[in-house]
Design a protein around this motif. Structure first.
Motif, short mmCIF file in Angstrom:
data_model
loop_
_atom_site.label_atom_id
_atom_site.label_comp_id
_atom_site.label_asym_id
_atom_site.label_seq_id
_atom_site.Cartn_x
_atom_site.Cartn_y
_atom_site.Cartn_z
N LYS A 14 -8.92 -1.42 6.67
CA LYS A 14 -9.95 -2.14 6.33
C LYS A 14 -9.77 -3.22 5.55
O LYS A 14 -10.11 -4.47 5.59
CB LYS A 14 -10.95 -1.45 5.79
CG LYS A 14 -12.38 -2.04 5.51
CD LYS A 14 -13.36 -0.94 4.77
CE LYS A 14 -14.69 -1.62 4.40
NZ LYS A 14 -15.66 -0.70 3.85
N THR A 15 -8.65 -3.23 4.55
CA THR A 15 -8.38 -4.02 3.58
C THR A 15 -7.58 -5.19 4.25
O THR A 15 -7.82 -6.41 4.14
CB THR A 15 -7.52 -3.54 2.41
OG1 THR A 15 -8.39 -2.50 1.53
CG2 THR A 15 -7.23 -4.61 1.31
N VAL A 16 -6.74 -4.81 5.20
CA VAL A 16 -5.78 -5.53 5.89
C VAL A 16 -6.71 -6.55 6.67
O VAL A 16 -6.47 -8.09 6.65
CB VAL A 16 -4.40 -5.12 6.69
CG1 VAL A 16 -4.04 -5.92 7.34
CG2 VAL A 16 -3.73 -4.62 5.61
N TYR A 52 0.70 -1.25 -0.04
CA TYR A 52 -0.06 0.16 -0.04
C TYR A 52 0.87 1.15 0.01
O TYR A 52 1.29 1.58 0.95
CB TYR A 52 -0.92 -0.01 1.18
CG TYR A 52 -1.66 -1.29 1.42
CD1 TYR A 52 -2.94 -1.46 0.53
CD2 TYR A 52 -1.43 -2.41 2.03
CE1 TYR A 52 -3.42 -2.52 0.79
CE2 TYR A 52 -2.11 -3.44 2.06
CZ TYR A 52 -3.12 -3.48 1.35
OH TYR A 52 -3.98 -4.69 1.34
N GLN A 53 1.21 1.62 -1.17
CA GLN A 53 2.23 2.90 -1.22
C GLN A 53 1.71 4.35 -0.67
O GLN A 53 0.39 4.42 -0.64
CB GLN A 53 2.40 3.08 -2.70
CG GLN A 53 3.18 1.87 -3.39
CD GLN A 53 3.53 1.98 -4.99
OE1 GLN A 53 3.22 3.09 -5.43
NE2 GLN A 53 4.43 1.03 -5.43
N GLY A 54 2.47 4.92 -0.35
CA GLY A 54 2.19 6.14 0.17
C GLY A 54 2.54 7.44 -0.39
O GLY A 54 2.74 8.71 -0.10
N ALA A 107 -6.56 10.09 7.51
CA ALA A 107 -7.14 9.45 8.42
C ALA A 107 -8.01 8.38 7.26
O ALA A 107 -8.14 7.14 7.35
CB ALA A 107 -8.26 10.11 9.26
N HIS A 108 -8.53 8.96 6.22
CA HIS A 108 -9.30 8.29 5.27
C HIS A 108 -8.55 7.32 4.49
O HIS A 108 -8.87 5.94 4.44
CB HIS A 108 -9.94 9.39 4.05
CG HIS A 108 -10.33 8.77 3.03
ND1 HIS A 108 -11.72 7.88 3.09
CD2 HIS A 108 -10.33 8.66 1.62
CE1 HIS A 108 -12.03 7.36 1.84
NE2 HIS A 108 -11.18 8.06 1.13
N VAL A 109 -7.08 7.46 4.14
CA VAL A 109 -6.28 6.64 3.42
C VAL A 109 -6.09 5.52 4.74
O VAL A 109 -6.07 4.27 4.30
CB VAL A 109 -5.00 7.45 3.38
CG1 VAL A 109 -3.92 6.27 2.63
CG2 VAL A 109 -5.25 8.54 2.03
#
Length: 388
Positions: A261-263, A210-212, A253-255
């Protein structure tokens, strides 16, 4: 398990006027009670003595009995929290500038800071999506609120205790507490190790990354805008800076919500637990160059960990934090395990100098976190020895 649900309040002109008059008045009264408490007792004021000193004056100012009690309790709770922060060292050592500043003056409440309402001052009608709320202009009925169907269902089924009224960026919100039952944690068949970072927000032992970079570009763009506004040195620029800071925090926070949630969903679907590194105090331990300090300080790794932790608890997924030492320098091959700094020649790559194993450095760190979690889980859940 206690969670917060935020709903948007949609008042008409008359209702908005009453709310606008009430919230600053409540916070002004709380600041006055705080000054009385600090003058008489320093940081040690309690609810009973403050009731004796301030209740009559609050009633004379037009606050109802329950509202006056809430103002006094809110001030007492604020000083209790401050004492706990000082005792736990959260404001620095004794004599530090931050601690001396906190101890030298009474607590002040912002004009639109959140104020607490209990069920006597605030009642909910979930079918009509309205609330009835106390104000200085009398009780407002049929005050509409808006939220998603999922949030409305949670409120109707699990809301417990008090709710907070707050105004933010010209909009009104109610933040309610819900109490949901935690499912029993299942026995994991394996673990997902998660390595957190700056370039890559999260990398799992499965190889999912999950890239930043998008978040980093957004933060750099915000930093340039902040510099432009700070150069103006006007009141409107300061107000705009605060709004931009809140917007940036909401975006981060949204990111983090999406990643966590995915993890958790993958772990729940595959019957595995989630393991993270313990990164408390990393900013004090890690030394970076001057141009990297702002980037490290704004890195939202703690928030991501907190989101993963509470989502795992809500889903019954096992969650552990393990020792982060040398996770990116240790070879994950079971029969090798060679640990050396030169195993990681660059930030992105890992190459074991003993066995030749190579791969992405963040994935290797996630695998090491996963392996440590398996050992830690066995140790924590081992049966107690039989009595002699």
């Amino acid at each position: 398990m206690k969670l917060a649900v935020q709903v948007k309040v949609v008042p008409d002109a008359v209702q908005a006027s009453a709310l606008e008059r009430t919230l600053p008045a409540v916070n002004h009264a709380a600041t006055w009670v705080s000054a009385v408490s600090f003058e008489r007792f320093g940081l040690k004021g309690g609810v009973r003595v403050l009731r004796r000193l301030c209740y009559g004056e609050l009633k004379a100012r037009g606050f109802g009995a329950q509202a006056a009690q809430h103002i006094i309790k809110r001030v007492a709770d604020a000083y209790t929290t401050l004492r706990a922060n000082i005792r736990n060292g959260n404001l620095g050592r004794e004599g530090s500038k931050r601690r001396r500043k906190a101890e030298s003056k009474p607590i002040a409440f912002r004009p639109h800071a959140a104020h607490t309402y209990d069920d006597r001052c605030l009642s909910w009608n979930y079918d009509a999506q309205t609330v009835s709320i106390w104000t200085l202009d009398g009780r407002i009925k049929n005050l509409r609120f808006a939220c998603s169907p999922g949030a409305l269902k949670q409120l109707a089924e699990h809301r417990r205790g008090e709710s907070d009224l707050v105004k933010r960026d010209g909009k009104w919100f109610l933040v309610a507490t819900i109490d949901i039952a935690e499912p029993q944690v299942f026995e994991p068949r394996d673990w997902i190790g998660v390595d957190r970072g700056i370039v890559n927000l999260a990398t799992t032992s499965d190889g999912h990354n999950y890239q930043g970079r998008r978040l980093g570009r957004y933060r750099r763009w915000q930093a340039r805008k902040r510099a432009e506004l700070q150069a103006k040195r006007t009141r409107s620029a300061v107000q705009l800076l605060k709004r931009r800071a809140r917007r940036e925090a909401r975006h981060a926070a949204h990111v983090n919500h999406k990643v966590s949630k995915t993890v958790v969903a993958v772990a729940e679907r595959t019957g595995r637990g989630i393991a993270l590194e313990q990164l408390q105090g990393i900013r004090e331990r890690v030394t970076v160059s001057r141009d990297q300090r702002a980037r490290l300080s704004s890195w939202p790794f703690h928030q991501l960990g907190a989101f993963i932790a509470y989502k795992a608890r809500r889903s019954g997924v096992p969650y552990l934090e393990v020792d982060p030492a040398y996770t990116s320098q240790k070879c994950p091959v079971p029969w090798c395990g060679h640990t050396a700094r030169n195993n990681r020649p660059t930030r992105d790559t890992f190459h074991c100098r003993r066995c030749g194993f190579a791969g992405p450095a963040d994935v290797v760190a996630g695998i090491n976190v996963r392996d440590r979690a398996g050992s830690a889980w066995v140790f924590v859940n081992r049966p107690d020895p039989a009595p002699v």
